[in-house]
Design an enzyme around this catalytic site. Structure first.
Site, PDB file in Angstrom:
ATOM      1  N   SER A 261      45.624  23.629  32.715  1.00 33.92           N
ATOM      2  CA  SER A 261      46.712  24.108  33.571  1.00 33.92           C
ATOM      3  C   SER A 261      47.457  22.980  34.281  1.00 33.92           C
ATOM      4  O   SER A 261      48.689  23.015  34.358  1.00 33.92           O
ATOM      5  CB  SER A 261      46.179  25.111  34.596  1.00 33.92           C
ATOM      6  OG  SER A 261      45.760  26.301  33.960  1.00 33.92           O
ATOM      7  N   THR A 304      41.159  31.754  38.484  1.00 41.71           N
ATOM      8  CA  THR A 304      40.372  31.937  37.265  1.00 41.71           C
ATOM      9  C   THR A 304      38.944  32.335  37.632  1.00 41.71           C
ATOM     10  O   THR A 304      38.651  32.618  38.792  1.00 41.71           O
ATOM     11  CB  THR A 304      40.438  30.656  36.397  1.00 41.71           C
ATOM     12  OG1 THR A 304      39.781  30.907  35.166  1.00 41.71           O
ATOM     13  CG2 THR A 304      39.810  29.465  37.097  1.00 41.71           C
ATOM     14  N   LYS A 308      38.737  36.275  40.156  1.00 40.10           N
ATOM     15  CA  LYS A 308      39.889  37.145  39.899  1.00 40.10           C
ATOM     16  C   LYS A 308      39.786  38.496  40.612  1.00 40.10           C
ATOM     17  O   LYS A 308      40.807  39.061  41.018  1.00 40.10           O
ATOM     18  CB  LYS A 308      40.054  37.364  38.399  1.00 40.10           C
ATOM     19  CG  LYS A 308      40.603  36.159  37.651  1.00 40.10           C
ATOM     20  CD  LYS A 308      40.888  36.512  36.198  1.00 40.10           C
ATOM     21  CE  LYS A 308      41.537  35.350  35.465  1.00 40.10           C
ATOM     22  NZ  LYS A 308      41.929  35.715  34.095  1.00 40.10           N
ATOM     23  N   ASP A 345      48.098  37.897  33.316  1.00 39.36           N
ATOM     24  CA  ASP A 345      47.312  37.934  32.073  1.00 39.36           C
ATOM     25  C   ASP A 345      47.867  38.976  31.107  1.00 39.36           C
ATOM     26  O   ASP A 345      47.823  38.804  29.887  1.00 39.36           O
ATOM     27  CB  ASP A 345      45.843  38.246  32.372  1.00 39.36           C
ATOM     28  CG  ASP A 345      45.088  37.025  32.879  1.00 39.36           C
ATOM     29  OD1 ASP A 345      45.541  35.892  32.595  1.00 39.36           O
ATOM     30  OD2 ASP A 345      44.061  37.190  33.546  1.00 39.36           O
ATOM     31  N   GLY A 368      34.890  42.641  25.855  1.00 36.32           N
ATOM     32  CA  GLY A 368      34.738  42.226  27.246  1.00 36.32           C
ATOM     33  C   GLY A 368      35.189  43.294  28.214  1.00 36.32           C
ATOM     34  O   GLY A 368      35.892  44.248  27.836  1.00 36.32           O
ATOM     35  N   ALA A 369      34.788  43.126  29.496  1.00 33.11           N
ATOM     36  CA  ALA A 369      35.189  44.097  30.517  1.00 33.11           C
ATOM     37  C   ALA A 369      35.464  43.398  31.849  1.00 33.11           C
ATOM     38  O   ALA A 369      35.493  44.038  32.892  1.00 33.11           O
ATOM     39  CB  ALA A 369      34.099  45.155  30.693  1.00 33.11           C
ATOM     40  N   GLY A 371      37.897  40.409  34.175  1.00 32.22           N
ATOM     41  CA  GLY A 371      39.278  40.393  34.644  1.00 32.22           C
ATOM     42  C   GLY A 371      40.306  40.308  33.537  1.00 32.22           C
ATOM     43  O   GLY A 371      41.286  41.065  33.524  1.00 32.22           O
ATOM     44  N   TYR A 453      41.294  29.058  24.375  1.00 31.67           N
ATOM     45  CA  TYR A 453      42.206  28.057  23.804  1.00 31.67           C
ATOM     46  C   TYR A 453      41.558  26.683  23.634  1.00 31.67           C
ATOM     47  O   TYR A 453      42.196  25.752  23.143  1.00 31.67           O
ATOM     48  CB  TYR A 453      43.478  27.943  24.641  1.00 31.67           C
ATOM     49  CG  TYR A 453      43.283  27.463  26.063  1.00 31.67           C
ATOM     50  CD1 TYR A 453      43.186  26.101  26.358  1.00 31.67           C
ATOM     51  CD2 TYR A 453      43.219  28.365  27.125  1.00 31.67           C
ATOM     52  CE1 TYR A 453      43.023  25.666  27.651  1.00 31.67           C
ATOM     53  CE2 TYR A 453      43.058  27.933  28.419  1.00 31.67           C
ATOM     54  CZ  TYR A 453      42.963  26.582  28.687  1.00 31.67           C
ATOM     55  OH  TYR A 453      42.799  26.147  29.975  1.00 31.67           O
ATOM     56  N   GLY A 474      44.502  31.478  21.325  1.00 30.84           N
ATOM     57  CA  GLY A 474      44.497  31.687  22.774  1.00 30.84           C
ATOM     58  C   GLY A 474      45.547  30.871  23.501  1.00 30.84           C
ATOM     59  O   GLY A 474      45.952  31.218  24.617  1.00 30.84           O
TER      60      GLY A 474
END
Length: 521
Positions: A261, A304, A308, A345, A368-369, A371, A453, A474
């Site tokens: 980032s 991140t 989140k 996102d 997944g579950a 954020g 990514y 990603g």
């Protein structure tokens, strides 16, 4: 103090560059060769003589370098092992080397408080007769007692007082910067915090009152924990342009060292001519992070893992989309200090898919579950997709499915089911190419979208290609969600092309460094 030295003392703080590049090597010739290679772009250098077994051997070479390059300013440091350096010699030997380094043309000499305290006043004064003196003190455990330390140091006359702490929290940077702001008018100070969490002080300390900061030649040649390369300080963070009006942004999480980032966001800020800097903020607690938001202040945050969801209760308001998802990845600090939350996102997931297909009525499996998964599920449901959820533990998946009116997928059925899209919203596979959330025979889909990514190609992506699926990397999600964050913070259109180019370059460089290390093994 001699008249000449007094003149040096007055002028140096005004004309010194903000970045001093620390040079290390175990070979005297190689040390000076490195300096020679650097001086075109870096006119302020530190020779770490204590890294040499016989420091005196480097001095004739340094003298020649300085004579041929009168525009270069050099610090000579020969820190004793007892004080965090590598020099094994006596105090008398240290003083002798520093004195000779001054005679060789080094305009500044660095001596530790511990060594100077054991010297007679005339010995310290002798060092100052030719060069300006930096009196330094390093705390390798914490950032504390800064005022008391300065009081102790000020007893010994010096031209610069260098106080270095260790950041155990992000707020330690605030402590250091408040100290610099309070005392920078009375003394020529150099102040910063070591450690991964000290990045804030290395960038913002120069506007708080530190005369300069230190940088390394390369990531493998750091002289202190958390030191940033000169190239990063100048090109990525634009330290020469940091001033009181510079807005501070950052990515906050635990961990964040791997994040790209800063590279992508600083490139966007530079491209759009925004006076801002974006930092990686390793927040071990949310409380620590929020204290920095108030006191630095920080104007925008990328949130991140693992914050989140936890950050929501600390926000003054969120948009309805973020409230529904129950996770926030973007925080804006308004002029009145209030914090507002958003979730970009969803844009990171939806935009790459919309460029390739019609989302309405598409059958999509989300792995997944957490954020990121919640953002994907709600965003896709809003656009009319038929969404299935598969998670390692059943309870979070069932809760998300109920909230979003999605369906639960069973792992045992995957071999027989087909999907239009499978989205990996788990961290499985991050940082390596060995792990995968699915087996090869479970990947029955037209598109495979992996939110990871780094690495650029995960094992899941590789298997999907072998199964004939089109892969969405990603990196596309990363850039799309980052672009939306940039737009929220600045009100300007995001330079998508520059952001993608920079992040691809950063990934290639990271892969090259990793490959080089593997070869060395």
């Amino acid at each position: 103090m001699t008249a000449a030295n007094n003149y040096i003392s007055r002028l140096l703080p005004l004309r010194l560059p903000r970045v001093c590049v620390a040079i290390i090597d175990t070979d005297p010739a190689a040390l000076v060769d490195k300096a020679e290679a650097l001086i075109r772009d870096n006119t302020f250098l530190e020779f770490r003589l204590d890294y040499l077994a016989r420091p005196a051997l480097a001095l004739p070479k340094i003298k020649r370098l300085m004579e041929y390059n009168p525009h270069v300013v050099a610090i000579a440091t020969c820190r004793r092992a007892a004080n965090g350096g590598k020099f094994q010699g006596s105090l008398a030997s240290q003083l002798d080397i520093l004195g000779k380094a001054g005679a060789a043309g080094c305009q500044l000499l660095d001596i530790e408080l511990q060594s100077a305290s054991k010297c007679k006043p005339e010995q310290v004064q002798r060092l100052r007769s030719r060069s300006a003196l930096i009196l330094s003190c390093h705390d390798f455990r914490a950032t504390k007692n800064l005022e008391a330390t300065l009081e102790k140091m000020a007893v010994i006359p010096a031209d610069f007082y260098k106080i270095v702490g260790t950041a155990n929290t992000l707020y330690d940077n605030v402590t250091m910067m408040k100290f610099l702001e309070k005392n920078g008018d009375r003394y020529s100070l150099v102040g910063l915090c070591m450690g991964e969490q000290g990045i804030i002080s290395r960038l913002l300390g120069v506007r708080a009152g530190s005369v300069f900061t230190f940088a390394s030649v390369s990531p493998d040649e750091k002289t202190a924990p958390g030191q940033v390369t000169a190239q990063e300080l100048r090109n990525t963070y634009r330290i020469e342009h940091v001033d009181v009006a510079t807005r501070v942004y950052g990515v906050a999480g635990d961990p964040v060292a791997h994040s790209l980032s800063p590279a992508i966001m600083n490139a966007a800020l530079r491209r759009e001519n925004v006076n801002g800097v974006y930092l990686a903020l390793h927040a071990k607690t949310l409380k620590d992070l929020l204290s920095c938001v108030r006191d630095i202040p920080i104007h925008g945050l990328s949130i991140t893992m693992p914050y989140k969801e936890a950050v929501l209760k600390h926000l003054d308001n969120t948009d309805s989309h973020t409230t529904k998802i129950g996770a926030c990845n973007t925080v804006v600090r308004a002029q009145d200090g209030k914090l507002y939350g958003f979730n970009t996102d969803t844009a990171g997931v939806v935009r790459p898919l919309e460029q390739r297909m019609t989302i309405e009525k598409a059958k999509i499996l989300v792995l997944g579950a957490g954020g990121a998964a919640r953002a994907a599920v709600f965003g896709l449901k809003e656009r009319g997709a038929e969404v299935y959820i598969l998670n390692r533990t059943a309870a979070p998946a069932q809760k998300l499915a109920h909230q979003a009116r999605a369906r639960i997928a069973k792992r045992a059925d995957l071999k027989k089911q087909t999907f239009d899209v499978i989205i990996n919203a788990t961290p499985v596979g991050m940082g390596n190419t060995r792990e995968s959330p699915l087996n090869e025979n479970e990947i029955n889909t037209r598109y495979l979208f992996d939110m990871i990514y780094d690495p650029a190609e995960t094992r899941l992506m590789k298997m999907a290609k072998e199964r004939g699926a089109d892969v969405i990397p990603g990196i596309e999600m990363f850039v799309h969600q980052a672009a939306r964050q940039f737009e929220i913070w600045t009100g300007k259109p995001a330079p998508w092309d520059d952001m993608m180019r920079v992040v691809m370059l950063a990934l290639h460089e990271r892969a090259a460094r990793h490959a080089a290390k593997e070869i060395k093994k």
